[in-house]
Write a protein that holds these residues in place. Sequence first.
Motif, PDB file in Angstrom:
ATOM      1  N   UNK A  93      24.515  17.841  -1.771  1.00  0.00           N
ATOM      2  CA  UNK A  93      23.316  17.468  -1.026  1.00  0.00           C
ATOM      3  C   UNK A  93      22.031  17.797  -1.763  1.00  0.00           C
ATOM      4  N   UNK A  94      22.101  17.960  -3.079  1.00  0.00           N
ATOM      5  CA  UNK A  94      20.868  18.107  -3.845  1.00  0.00           C
ATOM      6  C   UNK A  94      20.232  16.735  -3.998  1.00  0.00           C
ATOM      7  N   UNK A  95      18.943  16.675  -3.718  1.00  0.00           N
ATOM      8  CA  UNK A  95      18.225  15.410  -3.830  1.00  0.00           C
ATOM      9  C   UNK A  95      18.010  15.051  -5.292  1.00  0.00           C
ATOM     10  N   UNK A  96      18.276  13.792  -5.634  1.00  0.00           N
ATOM     11  CA  UNK A  96      18.088  13.289  -6.988  1.00  0.00           C
ATOM     12  C   UNK A  96      17.129  12.105  -6.914  1.00  0.00           C
ATOM     13  N   UNK A  97      16.000  12.203  -7.610  1.00  0.00           N
ATOM     14  CA  UNK A  97      15.003  11.135  -7.596  1.00  0.00           C
ATOM     15  C   UNK A  97      15.224  10.203  -8.775  1.00  0.00           C
ATOM     16  N   UNK A  98      15.284   8.918  -8.491  1.00  0.00           N
ATOM     17  CA  UNK A  98      15.479   7.920  -9.538  1.00  0.00           C
ATOM     18  C   UNK A  98      14.160   7.341 -10.034  1.00  0.00           C
ATOM     19  N   UNK A  99      13.267   7.034  -9.100  1.00  0.00           N
ATOM     20  CA  UNK A  99      12.017   6.362  -9.473  1.00  0.00           C
ATOM     21  C   UNK A  99      11.058   6.427  -8.298  1.00  0.00           C
ATOM     22  N   UNK A 100       9.813   6.031  -8.563  1.00  0.00           N
ATOM     23  CA  UNK A 100       8.811   5.881  -7.514  1.00  0.00           C
ATOM     24  C   UNK A 100       8.245   4.469  -7.597  1.00  0.00           C
ATOM     25  N   UNK A 101       8.322   3.741  -6.487  1.00  0.00           N
ATOM     26  CA  UNK A 101       7.746   2.396  -6.405  1.00  0.00           C
ATOM     27  C   UNK A 101       6.331   2.522  -5.859  1.00  0.00           C
ATOM     28  N   UNK A 102       5.365   2.062  -6.636  1.00  0.00           N
ATOM     29  CA  UNK A 102       3.960   2.201  -6.249  1.00  0.00           C
ATOM     30  C   UNK A 102       3.388   0.835  -5.850  1.00  0.00           C
ATOM     31  N   UNK A 103       2.112   0.848  -5.488  1.00  0.00           N
ATOM     32  CA  UNK A 103       1.469  -0.395  -5.067  1.00  0.00           C
ATOM     33  C   UNK A 103       1.658  -1.477  -6.122  1.00  0.00           C
ATOM     34  N   UNK A 104       2.132  -2.645  -5.675  1.00  0.00           N
ATOM     35  CA  UNK A 104       2.384  -3.752  -6.579  1.00  0.00           C
ATOM     36  C   UNK A 104       3.819  -3.834  -7.054  1.00  0.00           C
ATOM     37  N   UNK A 105       4.616  -2.776  -6.815  1.00  0.00           N
ATOM     38  CA  UNK A 105       6.021  -2.750  -7.229  1.00  0.00           C
ATOM     39  C   UNK A 105       6.923  -3.309  -6.136  1.00  0.00           C
ATOM     40  N   UNK A 106       8.199  -3.412  -6.458  1.00  0.00           N
ATOM     41  CA  UNK A 106       9.198  -3.851  -5.498  1.00  0.00           C
ATOM     42  C   UNK A 106      10.472  -3.036  -5.687  1.00  0.00           C
ATOM     43  N   UNK A 107      11.345  -3.043  -4.689  1.00  0.00           N
ATOM     44  CA  UNK A 107      12.627  -2.352  -4.791  1.00  0.00           C
ATOM     45  C   UNK A 107      13.604  -3.000  -3.809  1.00  0.00           C
ATOM     46  N   UNK A 108      14.888  -2.693  -3.996  1.00  0.00           N
ATOM     47  CA  UNK A 108      15.919  -3.259  -3.133  1.00  0.00           C
ATOM     48  C   UNK A 108      16.544  -4.524  -3.657  1.00  0.00           C
ATOM     49  N   UNK A 109      16.190  -4.912  -4.891  1.00  0.00           N
ATOM     50  CA  UNK A 109      16.672  -6.186  -5.418  1.00  0.00           C
ATOM     51  C   UNK A 109      18.159  -6.195  -5.740  1.00  0.00           C
ATOM     52  N   UNK A 110      18.753  -5.017  -6.032  1.00  0.00           N
ATOM     53  CA  UNK A 110      20.172  -5.004  -6.402  1.00  0.00           C
ATOM     54  C   UNK A 110      21.046  -5.527  -5.263  1.00  0.00           C
ATOM     55  N   UNK A 155       0.851  -1.189   0.000  1.00  0.00           N
ATOM     56  CA  UNK A 155       0.000   0.000   0.000  1.00  0.00           C
ATOM     57  C   UNK A 155       0.888   1.240   0.000  1.00  0.00           C
ATOM     58  N   UNK A 156       0.471   2.284  -0.743  1.00  0.00           N
ATOM     59  CA  UNK A 156       1.220   3.533  -0.761  1.00  0.00           C
ATOM     60  C   UNK A 156       2.262   3.572  -1.866  1.00  0.00           C
ATOM     61  N   UNK A 157       3.250   4.441  -1.700  1.00  0.00           N
ATOM     62  CA  UNK A 157       4.318   4.585  -2.688  1.00  0.00           C
ATOM     63  C   UNK A 157       5.588   5.047  -1.989  1.00  0.00           C
ATOM     64  N   UNK A 158       6.726   4.742  -2.623  1.00  0.00           N
ATOM     65  CA  UNK A 158       8.042   5.008  -2.049  1.00  0.00           C
ATOM     66  C   UNK A 158       8.921   5.644  -3.117  1.00  0.00           C
ATOM     67  N   UNK A 159       9.580   6.751  -2.767  1.00  0.00           N
ATOM     68  CA  UNK A 159      10.506   7.400  -3.687  1.00  0.00           C
ATOM     69  C   UNK A 159      11.907   6.839  -3.500  1.00  0.00           C
ATOM     70  N   UNK A 160      12.540   6.494  -4.620  1.00  0.00           N
ATOM     71  CA  UNK A 160      13.911   6.013  -4.612  1.00  0.00           C
ATOM     72  C   UNK A 160      14.797   7.196  -4.962  1.00  0.00           C
ATOM     73  N   UNK A 161      15.681   7.594  -4.038  1.00  0.00           N
ATOM     74  CA  UNK A 161      16.423   8.840  -4.195  1.00  0.00           C
ATOM     75  C   UNK A 161      17.884   8.655  -3.816  1.00  0.00           C
ATOM     76  N   UNK A 162      18.681   9.670  -4.126  1.00  0.00           N
ATOM     77  CA  UNK A 162      20.049   9.765  -3.641  1.00  0.00           C
ATOM     78  C   UNK A 162      20.396  11.241  -3.549  1.00  0.00           C
ATOM     79  N   UNK A 163      21.608  11.562  -3.134  1.00  0.00           N
ATOM     80  CA  UNK A 163      22.013  12.943  -2.967  1.00  0.00           C
ATOM     81  C   UNK A 163      23.350  13.185  -3.645  1.00  0.00           C
ATOM     82  N   UNK A 164      23.458  14.354  -4.293  1.00  0.00           N
ATOM     83  CA  UNK A 164      24.714  14.739  -4.926  1.00  0.00           C
ATOM     84  C   UNK A 164      25.701  15.187  -3.855  1.00  0.00           C
ATOM     85  N   UNK A 165      26.931  15.485  -4.283  1.00  0.00           N
ATOM     86  CA  UNK A 165      27.959  15.945  -3.346  1.00  0.00           C
ATOM     87  C   UNK A 165      27.542  17.243  -2.657  1.00  0.00           C
TER      88      UNK A 165
END
Length: 244
Positions: A75-92, A63-73
Amino acid sequence: MGRGDRRIAEPLPRSLKNIGLFEGLDDAERQRLESCCQWRSYRPGQQVIESGSEGKEVFFVVRGSVNIINFSASRREIAFATAREGDYFGELAALDHLPRSASAVAADECFLAALPSEVFVDLLKRRVEVTFRVLQGLAHMVRTSDVRIMELSTLPATQRVYTELLRMAVPDAAVPSLWVVRPLPPLREIASRVSTTRETVARALSQLYPTGLLRRKGRNLYLMDRRRLEEIANALQGRSRGDE
């Protein structure tokens, strides 16, 4: 795990039925996976995983959604993707056993299932259909990264904003000729996706509202003429990137 981890306050269905990766698995197999999961809820803005951490679980968005992000040197936030209901992440991390390559932050109220890496890898070894879907997901990740690298290298910030709007928009169910971003993410989130500032995103949108190409209705943004917006975005290519 990252900061903000908390157990659910009220019982919620602990089911993986709506996870696309597991489509076609029989009830017994799915229930075995459910019994191996840890079930967690998060409030908006809470961290699920932290870049560089040692966790290896694979997360499934029930349920819900999760933003996959990182930060530049800087500290600017960089968004890679959004995992929504039914998705998965962390597989790497589950596959290569290296530290997390990105952070994950709850975009809204979330209910997640965390599956241990050894259970996930065992499933891939036994079920070729699941393995093939993971490979398709990795291929999509590579292609998406290639496109974004090209955009960051060649497009001015305003064009990246318009391109991202076109990417997020879907046909409106009520009026098929219209396209809608439902809901429009916060401007800072769009800025994070295209590596620019919130002010640049606001300026890019404000330039289009008077033309009638964009219209806000509640939390949604309607693209009144998608083809014209594509033409404007394409026409901006080659201009100076001085609006960064």
